[in-house]
Design a protein around this motif. Structure first.
Motif, PDB file in Angstrom:
ATOM      1  N   GLU A  55      61.464  59.354   7.083  1.00 56.09           N
ATOM      2  CA  GLU A  55      61.665  61.010   7.259  1.00 56.09           C
ATOM      3  C   GLU A  55      60.482  61.633   6.661  1.00 56.09           C
ATOM      4  N   VAL A  56      60.486  62.921   7.043  1.00 56.10           N
ATOM      5  CA  VAL A  56      59.388  64.075   6.516  1.00 56.10           C
ATOM      6  C   VAL A  56      59.915  64.256   5.216  1.00 56.10           C
ATOM      7  N   ILE A  57      59.114  64.159   4.010  1.00 53.46           N
ATOM      8  CA  ILE A  57      59.471  64.561   2.593  1.00 53.46           C
ATOM      9  C   ILE A  57      58.894  65.740   2.082  1.00 53.46           C
ATOM     10  N   ALA A  58      57.711  66.149   3.109  1.00 52.24           N
ATOM     11  CA  ALA A  58      57.096  67.539   2.504  1.00 52.24           C
ATOM     12  C   ALA A  58      56.415  68.237   3.642  1.00 52.24           C
ATOM     13  N   THR A  59      56.318  69.533   3.562  1.00 51.91           N
ATOM     14  CA  THR A  59      55.443  70.167   4.602  1.00 51.91           C
ATOM     15  C   THR A  59      54.745  71.175   3.805  1.00 51.91           C
ATOM     16  N   VAL A  60      53.408  71.410   4.569  1.00 55.23           N
ATOM     17  CA  VAL A  60      52.417  72.478   3.833  1.00 55.23           C
ATOM     18  C   VAL A  60      51.729  72.936   5.047  1.00 55.23           C
ATOM     19  N   ASP A  61      51.730  74.304   4.892  1.00 56.75           N
ATOM     20  CA  ASP A  61      51.262  75.144   6.128  1.00 56.75           C
ATOM     21  C   ASP A  61      49.653  75.123   6.205  1.00 56.75           C
ATOM     22  N   LEU A  62      49.198  74.982   7.350  1.00 55.04           N
ATOM     23  CA  LEU A  62      47.831  75.171   7.933  1.00 55.04           C
ATOM     24  C   LEU A  62      47.358  75.973   8.051  1.00 55.04           C
ATOM     25  N   VAL A  63      46.327  76.722   7.380  1.00 52.20           N
ATOM     26  CA  VAL A  63      45.880  78.141   7.556  1.00 52.20           C
ATOM     27  C   VAL A  63      44.562  78.281   8.082  1.00 52.20           C
ATOM     28  N   ALA A  64      44.314  79.280   8.505  1.00 54.21           N
ATOM     29  CA  ALA A  64      42.807  79.561   8.757  1.00 54.21           C
ATOM     30  C   ALA A  64      41.830  79.756   7.585  1.00 54.21           C
ATOM     31  N   LYS A  65      40.718  79.126   7.541  1.00 55.72           N
ATOM     32  CA  LYS A  65      39.946  79.177   6.399  1.00 55.72           C
ATOM     33  C   LYS A  65      39.191  80.233   6.164  1.00 55.72           C
ATOM     34  N   GLU A  66      38.948  81.249   7.262  1.00 62.35           N
ATOM     35  CA  GLU A  66      38.324  82.401   7.335  1.00 62.35           C
ATOM     36  C   GLU A  66      38.796  83.288   8.457  1.00 62.35           C
ATOM     37  N   ASP A  67      38.020  84.437   8.574  1.00 64.12           N
ATOM     38  CA  ASP A  67      38.699  85.403   9.630  1.00 64.12           C
ATOM     39  C   ASP A  67      37.752  84.777  11.024  1.00 64.12           C
ATOM     40  N   TYR A  68      38.785  84.797  12.134  1.00 64.76           N
ATOM     41  CA  TYR A  68      38.060  84.315  13.507  1.00 64.76           C
ATOM     42  C   TYR A  68      38.314  85.594  14.362  1.00 64.76           C
ATOM     43  N   SER A  69      37.232  85.846  15.169  1.00 64.02           N
ATOM     44  CA  SER A  69      37.436  86.951  16.275  1.00 64.02           C
ATOM     45  C   SER A  69      37.185  86.181  17.561  1.00 64.02           C
ATOM     46  N   LYS A  70      37.433  87.088  18.659  1.00 60.07           N
ATOM     47  CA  LYS A  70      37.140  86.328  19.973  1.00 60.07           C
ATOM     48  C   LYS A  70      35.505  86.834  20.508  1.00 60.07           C
ATOM     49  N   ALA A  71      35.109  85.734  20.950  1.00 66.05           N
ATOM     50  CA  ALA A  71      33.604  85.722  21.495  1.00 66.05           C
ATOM     51  C   ALA A  71      33.604  87.050  22.568  1.00 66.05           C
ATOM     52  N   GLY A  72      32.261  87.561  22.484  1.00 64.81           N
ATOM     53  CA  GLY A  72      32.136  88.621  23.486  1.00 64.81           C
ATOM     54  C   GLY A  72      32.006  87.759  24.985  1.00 64.81           C
ATOM     55  N   ILE A  73      32.281  88.761  25.856  1.00 67.37           N
ATOM     56  CA  ILE A  73      32.201  88.156  27.450  1.00 67.37           C
ATOM     57  C   ILE A  73      30.942  87.602  27.795  1.00 67.37           C
ATOM     58  N   VAL A  74      29.812  87.845  27.166  1.00 62.12           N
ATOM     59  CA  VAL A  74      28.549  87.066  27.734  1.00 62.12           C
ATOM     60  C   VAL A  74      28.495  85.734  27.082  1.00 62.12           C
ATOM     61  N   LYS A  75      29.228  85.743  25.925  1.00 64.75           N
ATOM     62  CA  LYS A  75      28.969  84.294  25.328  1.00 64.75           C
ATOM     63  C   LYS A  75      30.209  83.134  25.883  1.00 64.75           C
ATOM     64  N   ARG A  76      31.314  83.914  26.239  1.00 69.98           N
ATOM     65  CA  ARG A  76      32.210  83.255  26.995  1.00 69.98           C
ATOM     66  C   ARG A  76      31.765  82.757  28.299  1.00 69.98           C
ATOM     67  N   ILE A  77      31.260  83.454  28.985  1.00 67.43           N
ATOM     68  CA  ILE A  77      30.605  83.238  30.236  1.00 67.43           C
ATOM     69  C   ILE A  77      29.596  82.091  30.274  1.00 67.43           C
ATOM     70  N   GLY A  78      28.687  82.247  29.292  1.00 68.23           N
ATOM     71  CA  GLY A  78      27.763  81.055  28.925  1.00 68.23           C
ATOM     72  C   GLY A  78      28.429  79.734  28.643  1.00 68.23           C
ATOM     73  N   ARG A  79      29.477  79.915  27.968  1.00 78.70           N
ATOM     74  CA  ARG A  79      30.194  78.634  27.485  1.00 78.70           C
ATOM     75  C   ARG A  79      30.779  77.970  28.565  1.00 78.70           C
ATOM     76  N   PHE A  80      31.209  79.014  29.802  1.00 78.42           N
ATOM     77  CA  PHE A  80      32.034  78.570  30.809  1.00 78.42           C
ATOM     78  C   PHE A  80      31.062  77.897  31.432  1.00 78.42           C
ATOM     79  N   PHE A  81      29.840  78.392  31.898  1.00 81.78           N
ATOM     80  CA  PHE A  81      28.944  77.400  32.862  1.00 81.78           C
ATOM     81  C   PHE A  81      28.453  76.415  32.026  1.00 81.78           C
ATOM     82  N   LYS A  82      28.283  76.393  30.804  1.00 83.81           N
ATOM     83  CA  LYS A  82      27.649  75.058  29.945  1.00 83.81           C
ATOM     84  C   LYS A  82      28.745  74.238  30.233  1.00 83.81           C
ATOM     85  N   THR A  83      29.948  74.238  30.271  1.00 85.94           N
ATOM     86  CA  THR A  83      31.015  73.318  30.573  1.00 85.94           C
ATOM     87  C   THR A  83      30.960  72.776  31.973  1.00 85.94           C
ATOM     88  N   VAL A  84      30.604  73.658  32.863  1.00 85.36           N
ATOM     89  CA  VAL A  84      30.629  73.224  34.434  1.00 85.36           C
ATOM     90  C   VAL A  84      29.473  72.258  34.580  1.00 85.36           C
TER      91      VAL A  84
END
Length: 391
Positions: free
Chosen positions: A353-382
């Protein structure tokens, strides 16, 4: 972009100094000498060792723990006071077995009745208290069963306030339920442990004097409760609680055994159980917030990933030699995230059985990447995909 829920299993590896929890009873063979037995941590509720913990068994005077709980609840609600006087009924005075020697028509305080209930296990005290709370023992029994459901006691049924066998019927509880009820009492009404300090109950005005039925106090260091039980059907039963100090750590265990053949056996088996757990218990850090980090790829994040850490350390009282597994669950990631936002959970599990639970949280602030960076990542993946599939 949504990050699909993932499930990762990690094994925490510890050096094994003793056999695992499933085999501990082999050391003194208690599983062959009792009908059920259990040792657990009074704080977390975790069980260290257990044998037949869910079978509903006759519990005799251990039933009085529920009687005590309900009376204390009425006092906490202001519906009763310790100094309130109760007129003893003929029904209460005629109760058989262990007794406070109540006489029909006498006036006695709730406090004195509770002393009689918990120190000398007075069956007459149990009936008198039941009538004080609910006007009749039958009404009180209804309350006992309702409270059992409320507390999550899944294998408990009550037919009277004292635990005597009446009309072929017994109060029944599983060992796990006894542990759960005892834990609840110690948490909510810790003054219950004061009863163990009285070795002889004296009520001079009533010309009453009798030794306490609470065993092992003064014989096993740290024992300060809690309740015995015995009928022909139940055998010799006992729930004990003990405070253990190791270095800077202090913790409390609750131990239950059912169905010993003799009073002497009951005492010896409980000593064996308590001494075993005292020798083999330790405080262990199962999750270290400074060392545990989980990096998760999130292409819509500015960094391309997020790092998750435990919200806090998880320390737990445990038996030596027990291994634990951890399951890391990451939820759908929705950006932006602030440092400390919950993104998942770490579940610590034993084999069952589960005996204990601890929350997993963000280590720091995280924001969305800009449109140019996201497009670049998309083509890199392709390009990476094309490079993989083309000869």
């Amino acid at each position: 972009m949504k990050f699909k829920k993932s499930l990762l299993s990690l094994i925490l590896i510890f050096s094994i100094c003793f056999v695992g929890a499933g085999k501990t009873f082999a050391i003194f063979g208690i599983e062959k000498k009792t009908t059920a037995s259990l040792i657990g941590d009074a704080k977390s509720g975790g069980l260290f060792v257990a044998e037949n913990v869910d079978e509903s068994l006759p519990v005799a005077s251990i039933s009085k723990l529920m009687t005590y709980y309900l009376v204390k609840e009425k006092i906490a609600e202001g519906k009763l006071k310790l100094e309130d006087k109760v007129k003893v009924s003929r029904n209460a005075s005629r109760e058989e077995g262990s007794s406070l020697n109540l006489k029909a028509g006498e006036q006695i305080s709730i406090k004195d009745l509770l002393d009689g209930l918990m120190i000398v296990s007075g069956n007459d005290s149990a009936v008198a208290l039941a009538e004080a709370v609910a006007e009749s023992e039958s009404n009180f029994v209804t309350m006992m069963n309702e409270k059992a459901k409320e507390l999550g006691l899944e294998n408990s049924t009550f037919t009277n306030a004292s635990g005597l066998t009446k009309n072929g019927q017994d109060n029944k509880m599983s060992t796990r339920d006894i542990f759960t009820l005892s834990k609840a009492i110690i948490e909510k009404y810790p003054e219950v442990l004061e009863y163990a300090k009285t070795t002889v109950l004296e009520q001079p005005a009533r010309n009453f004097k009798k030794e306490s039925t609470i065993p092992l106090v003064g014989q096993v260091e740290g024992v300060d409760g809690l309740k015995t039980g015995h009928t022909d059907e139940a055998g010799y039963c006992l729930v004990s609680t003990m405070k253990i100090k190791k270095g800077d750590s202090e913790f409390r265990v609750i131990s239950v055994l059912m169905g010993a053949k003799t009073k002497a056996d009951r005492a010896q088996y409980m000593k064996d159980m308590l001494n075993y757990v005292k020798q083999n218990i330790e405080t262990r850090k199962l999750v270290d917030a400074e060392k545990f980090t989980r990096r998760v790829e999130v292409k819509s994040a500015n960094q391309g990933y997020i790092e998750l850490v435990p919200k806090e350390d998880l320390e737990r009282v445990s038996m030596k030699g027990i291994n634990y597994d951890t399951e890391v669950t990451v939820d759908d990631v929705k950006l932006p995230l602030k440092k400390g936002d919950k993104v998942g959970e770490i579940k610590v599990k034993n084999s069952k059985e589960v005996i204990a639970t601890v929350d997993l949280v963000a280590k720091e602030d995280y924001s969305k990447a800009g449109i140019v960076k996201r497009i670049g990542r998309f083509f890199k993946t392709v390009f990476e995909v094309v490079e993989t599939i083309l000869p």
